[in-house]
Design a protein around this motif. Structure first.
Motif, short mmCIF file in Angstrom:
data_model
loop_
_atom_site.label_atom_id
_atom_site.label_comp_id
_atom_site.label_asym_id
_atom_site.label_seq_id
_atom_site.Cartn_x
_atom_site.Cartn_y
_atom_site.Cartn_z
N ARG A 35 0.55 -1.42 0.06
CA ARG A 35 0.22 -0.26 -0.18
C ARG A 35 0.65 1.02 0.15
N ARG A 36 -0.27 2.46 -0.01
CA ARG A 36 1.25 3.57 -0.33
C ARG A 36 0.69 4.05 1.06
N ILE A 37 1.86 4.66 1.52
CA ILE A 37 1.69 5.36 3.12
C ILE A 37 2.58 6.43 3.14
N VAL A 38 1.78 7.38 4.48
CA VAL A 38 2.77 8.71 4.67
C VAL A 38 3.04 8.11 5.93
N LEU A 39 5.00 7.90 5.69
CA LEU A 39 5.03 7.45 6.99
C LEU A 39 6.24 9.10 8.12
N VAL A 40 5.70 9.50 8.62
CA VAL A 40 6.14 10.05 9.60
C VAL A 40 7.19 9.70 10.42
N PHE A 41 7.94 10.62 10.96
CA PHE A 41 8.93 10.63 12.30
C PHE A 41 8.85 11.76 12.43
N LEU A 42 7.96 11.31 14.61
CA LEU A 42 8.19 12.45 15.14
C LEU A 42 8.99 13.15 16.18
N ARG A 43 9.61 13.77 16.35
CA ARG A 43 10.95 14.25 17.56
C ARG A 43 9.64 13.96 19.10
N HIS A 44 10.98 13.42 19.73
CA HIS A 44 9.97 12.73 20.50
C HIS A 44 9.29 13.08 21.26
N PHE A 45 8.21 12.41 22.59
CA PHE A 45 6.57 12.27 22.23
C PHE A 45 6.42 13.58 22.83
N GLY A 46 6.62 14.84 22.89
CA GLY A 46 5.92 16.17 23.69
C GLY A 46 5.89 17.09 23.49
N VAL B 25 1.10 6.62 8.99
CA VAL B 25 2.06 5.91 9.97
C VAL B 25 3.19 6.28 10.42
N ALA B 26 2.63 6.74 11.68
CA ALA B 26 4.08 7.66 13.14
C ALA B 26 4.82 6.87 13.16
N VAL B 27 6.07 7.14 13.69
CA VAL B 27 7.04 6.38 14.12
C VAL B 27 7.59 7.43 15.30
N GLY B 28 8.21 6.41 16.53
CA GLY B 28 7.95 7.96 17.60
C GLY B 28 9.59 7.09 17.98
N GLN B 98 15.59 14.59 14.94
CA GLN B 98 14.97 15.64 14.26
C GLN B 98 13.75 14.27 13.67
N GLY B 99 12.67 14.69 12.49
CA GLY B 99 11.91 13.69 12.12
C GLY B 99 11.54 14.53 10.82
N GLY B 100 10.89 13.50 10.21
CA GLY B 100 10.98 13.79 8.59
C GLY B 100 9.71 13.40 8.22
N HIS B 114 11.16 14.52 3.27
CA HIS B 114 11.29 15.56 4.03
C HIS B 114 12.57 15.31 4.94
N ARG B 115 13.14 16.09 5.53
CA ARG B 115 14.34 15.41 6.58
C ARG B 115 14.00 16.62 7.50
#
Lengths: 46, 133
Positions: A35-46, B25-28, B98-100, B114-115
């Motif tokens: 499937r196609r996804i938007v994968l978002v990497f968060l900064r720390h949980f805050g 989908v989010a990654v923490g 940092q995220g992206g 995007h970074r």
């Protein structure tokens, strides 16, 4: 930072896993294999 | 603070992602338990994963570092954030990471990357939608 192509990314994430919120390991590439996804990497949980 | 802001930005485009058949989908960087709490507090509607060892962050070449987090503009702000940061660093994930944002799949495809260079430097939701729609 120059963009990365999928070939390079594929090598870098080979067999790499992340965990779901229950702690179960999931191979990261399986998240978008079917499937196609938007994968978002968060900064720390805050 | 920035993670909440980022989630809010994503929730604004969630309906359009759904309509286009694109999953979110989010990654923490914290633990599964912290992620569950975060989902509740932030009202994030999507799938949540964690990467406590930051291996995926590294593989995607996301930026990490004190300097990158604070930027050159204020030493005073830096000291304050550092005091706060070491507490948060232990309890809520890695402060200096940092995220992206990436659009991936199906299969071996990456259409957007995007970074975040500094905290708060999120991908433009409009640019993400443009790729998807």
């Amino acid at each position: 930072m120059k963009p990365m192509d999928y070939q390079e990314l594929g090598k870098r994430i080979s067999k790499l896993t992340v965990k779901d919120t229950r702690g179960k390991e999931v191979e990261i590439s399986s998240l978008w294999s079917e499937r196609r996804i938007v994968l978002v990497f968060l900064r720390h949980f805050g | 603070m920035f993670a909440f802001q980022q989630v809010a930005e994503l929730m604004d485009i969630k309906d359009q992602l759904d309509a286009a058949g694109v999953s979110l989908v989010a990654v923490g960087s914290g633990t599964p338990e912290q992620a569950r709490k975060f989902v509740k507090k932030s009202r994030f509607k999507g799938e949540m994963m964690v990467d406590p060892e930051l291996r995926a962050y590294k593989a995607f070449k996301l930026v990490r570092g004190l300097w990158r987090t604070l930027g050159p503009e204020s030493i005073l702000r830096g000291i304050t954030a550092m005091k706060k940061g070491f507490r948060q660093g232990r309890s809520e994930g890695d402060l200096w990471q940092q995220g992206g944002l990436f659009v991936l799949g199906p299969g071996r495809k990456m259409d957007f990357q995007h970074r975040n260079r500094v905290a708060g430097d999120h991908a433009d939701p409009a640019a993400v939608l443009k790729i998807i729609l």
